[in-house]
Motif scaffolding. Structure first.
Motif, short mmCIF file in Angstrom:
data_model
loop_
_atom_site.label_atom_id
_atom_site.label_comp_id
_atom_site.label_asym_id
_atom_site.label_seq_id
_atom_site.Cartn_x
_atom_site.Cartn_y
_atom_site.Cartn_z
N ASN A 197 -101.85 82.36 -120.19
CA ASN A 197 -102.86 81.37 -119.79
C ASN A 197 -104.23 82.02 -119.84
OD1 ASN A 197 -100.95 79.30 -119.16
ND2 ASN A 197 -100.46 80.39 -117.27
N MET A 198 -105.19 81.33 -120.45
CA MET A 198 -106.52 81.90 -120.65
C MET A 198 -107.61 80.89 -120.31
SD MET A 198 -105.70 83.85 -124.26
CE MET A 198 -104.45 82.66 -124.73
N ALA A 199 -108.74 81.39 -119.81
CA ALA A 199 -109.88 80.55 -119.51
C ALA A 199 -111.15 81.28 -119.91
CB ALA A 199 -109.92 80.20 -118.02
N VAL A 200 -112.17 80.51 -120.26
CA VAL A 200 -113.45 81.07 -120.68
C VAL A 200 -114.51 80.76 -119.63
CG1 VAL A 200 -115.26 81.02 -122.45
CG2 VAL A 200 -112.85 80.82 -123.12
N ILE A 201 -115.28 81.78 -119.24
CA ILE A 201 -116.41 81.58 -118.34
C ILE A 201 -117.61 82.33 -118.90
CG2 ILE A 201 -115.01 81.22 -116.28
CD1 ILE A 201 -115.64 84.12 -115.47
N GLY A 202 -118.80 81.80 -118.66
CA GLY A 202 -119.99 82.54 -119.04
C GLY A 202 -120.95 81.80 -119.94
N GLN A 203 -121.92 82.54 -120.40
CA GLN A 203 -123.06 82.00 -121.14
C GLN A 203 -122.70 81.50 -122.52
OE1 GLN A 203 -127.03 84.00 -121.03
NE2 GLN A 203 -126.44 84.65 -123.07
N GLY A 204 -121.81 82.21 -123.21
CA GLY A 204 -121.44 81.84 -124.58
C GLY A 204 -120.04 81.27 -124.64
N GLY A 205 -119.25 81.78 -125.56
CA GLY A 205 -117.90 81.28 -125.72
C GLY A 205 -116.99 82.32 -126.32
N VAL A 206 -115.77 81.89 -126.67
CA VAL A 206 -114.77 82.77 -127.28
C VAL A 206 -114.30 82.13 -128.58
CG1 VAL A 206 -112.47 83.77 -127.04
CG2 VAL A 206 -114.03 83.75 -125.08
N PHE A 207 -114.41 82.86 -129.66
CA PHE A 207 -113.96 82.46 -130.98
C PHE A 207 -112.55 82.97 -131.18
CE2 PHE A 207 -113.31 83.48 -135.46
CZ PHE A 207 -113.81 82.38 -136.15
N VAL A 208 -111.65 82.11 -131.66
CA VAL A 208 -110.27 82.51 -131.90
C VAL A 208 -109.94 82.26 -133.36
CG1 VAL A 208 -107.86 82.22 -131.22
CG2 VAL A 208 -109.68 81.81 -129.54
N VAL A 209 -109.46 83.29 -134.04
CA VAL A 209 -108.99 83.12 -135.40
C VAL A 209 -107.46 83.14 -135.37
CG1 VAL A 209 -109.18 85.61 -135.86
CG2 VAL A 209 -109.02 84.02 -137.76
N THR A 251 -103.61 77.93 -123.61
CA THR A 251 -102.33 78.53 -123.25
C THR A 251 -101.55 78.85 -124.52
OG1 THR A 251 -102.19 77.31 -121.17
CG2 THR A 251 -100.13 78.19 -122.06
N TYR A 252 -101.04 80.06 -124.60
CA TYR A 252 -100.13 80.40 -125.69
C TYR A 252 -98.70 80.20 -125.18
CZ TYR A 252 -97.31 82.92 -129.04
OH TYR A 252 -96.35 83.24 -129.96
N HIS A 253 -97.95 79.37 -125.90
CA HIS A 253 -96.58 79.07 -125.49
C HIS A 253 -95.79 78.57 -126.70
CE1 HIS A 253 -93.32 78.09 -122.78
NE2 HIS A 253 -93.28 76.84 -123.22
N ASN A 254 -94.58 79.06 -126.83
CA ASN A 254 -93.71 78.62 -127.93
C ASN A 254 -94.39 78.75 -129.29
OD1 ASN A 254 -91.62 78.02 -126.19
ND2 ASN A 254 -92.20 75.86 -125.99
N ASP A 255 -95.02 79.91 -129.51
CA ASP A 255 -95.61 80.27 -130.81
C ASP A 255 -96.80 79.40 -131.19
OD1 ASP A 255 -95.61 82.06 -132.97
OD2 ASP A 255 -94.69 80.57 -134.28
N ASP A 256 -97.49 78.83 -130.21
CA ASP A 256 -98.66 78.01 -130.53
C ASP A 256 -99.66 78.08 -129.39
OD1 ASP A 256 -100.25 76.46 -132.08
OD2 ASP A 256 -98.85 74.77 -132.22
N LEU A 257 -100.88 77.64 -129.69
CA LEU A 257 -101.93 77.56 -128.69
C LEU A 257 -102.15 76.11 -128.30
CD1 LEU A 257 -104.68 80.05 -130.00
CD2 LEU A 257 -103.30 80.30 -127.93
N LEU A 258 -102.24 75.87 -127.00
CA LEU A 258 -102.54 74.55 -126.45
C LEU A 258 -103.89 74.65 -125.75
CD1 LEU A 258 -99.03 73.82 -124.87
CD2 LEU A 258 -99.85 73.18 -127.16
N PHE A 259 -104.71 73.61 -125.90
CA PHE A 259 -106.09 73.70 -125.43
C PHE A 259 -106.42 72.60 -124.42
CE2 PHE A 259 -105.90 75.47 -129.67
CZ PHE A 259 -106.58 76.67 -129.54
N SER A 260 -107.35 72.95 -123.52
CA SER A 260 -107.94 71.99 -122.59
C SER A 260 -109.44 72.22 -122.63
CB SER A 260 -107.40 72.20 -121.18
OG SER A 260 -108.07 71.35 -120.26
N LEU A 261 -110.17 71.34 -123.34
CA LEU A 261 -111.61 71.47 -123.52
C LEU A 261 -112.34 70.63 -122.49
CD1 LEU A 261 -111.87 71.30 -127.41
CD2 LEU A 261 -111.43 73.28 -125.96
N ARG A 262 -113.40 71.21 -121.91
CA ARG A 262 -114.16 70.51 -120.87
C ARG A 262 -115.64 70.56 -121.21
NH1 ARG A 262 -114.63 72.70 -116.34
NH2 ARG A 262 -114.45 70.91 -114.95
#
Length: 584
Positions: free
Chosen positions: A462-474, A504-515
């Protein structure tokens, strides 16, 4: 008198207004983050934690430091310091002619500034005033070999003491941070550590400053940083020389008595004179490592500083590359959920490692995107940090070559490669190239004053982003990597998450919750990287976007699975499942 009273009144009013405004911003950042410190045990910061200190007053809202706090490094040229420099390896390696010229330059400087304490700018100016038929001081200063230049600064550094003879220290005033995202991130790490302490007492946080060339100079800052966040803090004197000394001790030699010599082998000189108590602590804990290890069994958090991740890795491993006793304790307690780990910049990059989907996760150690696409990645030690981008650094490397440690770093994060200072330095290309080249499924690029919070358990994260910018995922699962006639092409999938977004990484995939949120305090889009700028201006646009950056061509194209969240206030765009291609 009336003018002075009015001036004081205005200062008080401005101070109060700034304090109220900061409190309002802090509340918005905290509310929009929507993260529970108890839910995460790893904080990965992208660097750029601009902090209000006595040595960085330009980062302060209302600086109020006294003369008893260290404000800058100072230097003093004396015959004694020059004699010590002459006995050092960087000086002895020079030719006899260069040595003569070096001494001649310093004789002129000593005659010019005798007994004066100088700033670095003033020291450079003293060099520039040396101008004889045979010597140009300004050129001599600019062209001094890097190792000798650093040795020169170390040996002529002035030991700053107060009236009682105690060393002046850099003071942190976190509450006065202009950058409130950095303020929030530091406090969030302290809260994560506090969640591991009994009855929510003040947590004990250990700081490791091994990423710095001079880990002693960085100790005050990181101790003060987390003390300001309400923690009890202890500095761990770990660095590559410490591990080498311990290895010598284990073989029956007096390695701990040779720490100064071992430091000089790593380009660090004369620290016993400047930091007598810290160097004595390091020697004591080297001789009695059980004391240091006991501390690591008691702390609730360990934080790694920025600088050079290769230095940090060497500080946490034995000379043969195996885990040190300290790293073994940290990893065991981290995996058991007993402590939290954090890092910034190099302290983040070094956490990548371990094994993911049966493949080792590498540690990225160096590289400029354009040169990476031209010359490809190298699984070797990074070139010296002071080597120019196009400069021959030895071992067939240029200063800008993309290098990586194939076996990875500490392995606290095994989901993918970690990169930092990301959007600001246009690093999408080098991360995508290394991920595709090494067959690593994911790469995570973290912007400045931004943190990726992580909780990994077995095959779930489980992952969350906080702060001024963001996180890029390839995501390189279905990536294409082509090399033909020295032309490279990478095609893959990308995601970008801003403050408050989760995945969230689960079952070989990423699931997202954008706010969507409206608390970004970043500068103008033009200052934040071409990729991020392009996306922000074309958020939710189904058309392909193309641009050129130096020698590289970029294209991004939404897919049927793409999702966008645009924030009109902050100008930020979060997205998922964006296809992209890069080629030179």
């Amino acid at each position: 008198m009336r003018i002075s009273t009015l001036a004081v009144f205005l200062v008080v009013v401005i101070f109060q207004q700034n304090a109220v405004k900061s409190q309002e911003i802090d509340a918005k950042i905290s509310d929009s983050a929507n993260v529970n410190p108890q839910h995460y045990n790893l904080m990965l910061i992208g660097g750029g934690l601009q902090t209000c200190t006595s040595m960085s007053r330009h980062h302060c809202l209302n600086p109020s430091f006294s003369s008893q706090e260290k404000s800058q490094l100072l230097y003093k040229v004396t015959p004694e310091r020059l004699a010590a420099l002459q006995a050092s390896a960087p000086f002895l390696r020079q030719s006899s002619v260069y040595k003569q010229n070096f001494l001649s330059v310093f004789q002129h400087i000593y005659a010019d500034v005798r007994d004066q304490v100088l700033t670095k700018h003033q020291l450079k100016a003293a060099f520039s005033r040396v101008n004889t038929a045979a010597l140009n001081g300004a050129n001599f200063y600019a062209q001094m070999p890097a190792d000798l230049f650093q040795a020169m600064l170390d040996f002529v550094e002035f030991a700053q003491l107060d009236a009682q003879g105690a060393r002046l220290q850099e003071k942190v005033d976190l509450a006065q941070n202009k950058n409130r995202h950095a303020y929030f991130i530091v406090n969030q790490f302290a809260a994560m550590a506090r969640a591991k302490s009994a009855k929510s007492k003040s947590p004990l946080i250990a700081v490791v400053t091994a990423s710095s060339r001079d880990p002693f100079e960085s100790a005050d800052f990181y101790q003060g940083l987390f003390e300001q966040a309400g923690a009890n803090v202890i500095w761990l004197p770990l660095d590559p020389a410490f591990q080498q000394a311990r290895a010598m001790q284990d073989l029956g030699f007096a390695g701990c008595e040779k720490l100064a010599e071992l430091h000089s082998n790593h380009g660090l000189f004369d620290r016993e004179r400047i930091y007598p108590l810290l160097t004595a602590l390091q020697r004591n804990w080297c001789q009695q490592p059980e004391k240091l290890q006991q501390v690591l069994r008691e702390v609730q958090g360990v934080f790694f500083n920025g600088g050079d991740q290769s230095l940090t890795l060497a500080a946490m491993t034995k000379p043969d590359g195996s885990d040190s006793a300290e790293l073994a304790i940290i990893r065991q307690r981290f995996e058991q959920g007993e402590l939290v780990v954090g890092g910034t910049s190099a302290g983040t990059a070094v956490q990548a490692g371990g094994v993911f989907t049966q493949r080792p996760v590498p540690m990225l150690s160096n590289g400029q995107t354009g040169i990476a696409f031209s010359r490809g990645p190298f699984a070797t030690a990074a070139p010296a940090q002071d080597c120019g981008l196009q400069q021959d650094c030895g071992n067939g490397l240029l200063g800008g070559d993309l290098t990586y440690q194939a076996s990875g770093g500490t392995g606290m994060f095994n989901l993918g490669i970690l990169d930092t200072h990301f959007s600001e330095r246009d690093r999408e290309g080098r991360l995508a190239l290394l991920a595709a080249y090494t067959g690593t499924r994911f790469g995570f690029g973290i912007d400045e004053a931004t943190a990726l919070l992580v909780q990994q358990q077995a095959n779930t994260a489980n992952m969350a982003v906080i702060g001024q910018g963001g996180v890029f995922v390839v995501d390189s699962r279905d990536s294409i990597y082509k090399l033909q006639n020295n032309k490279r092409q990478v095609v893959a999938l990308s995601h970008y998450l801003n403050h408050g977004d989760q995945m969230t990484y689960h079952n070989d995939d990423l699931l997202f919750s954008l706010r969507s949120n409206n608390v970004s305090l970043a500068g103008s889009l033009a200052e934040q990287g071409k990729w991020r700028q392009t996306i922000s201006l074309a958020c939710n646009n189904p058309s392909p976007q193309r641009w050129q950056l130096e020698t590289l061509a970029f294209v991004i194209k939404p897919t049927e699975q793409s999702q966008f969240i645009s924030d009109s206030v902050s100008g930020r765009c979060s997205y998922t499942n964006m296809a992209f291609g890069i080629e030179n």
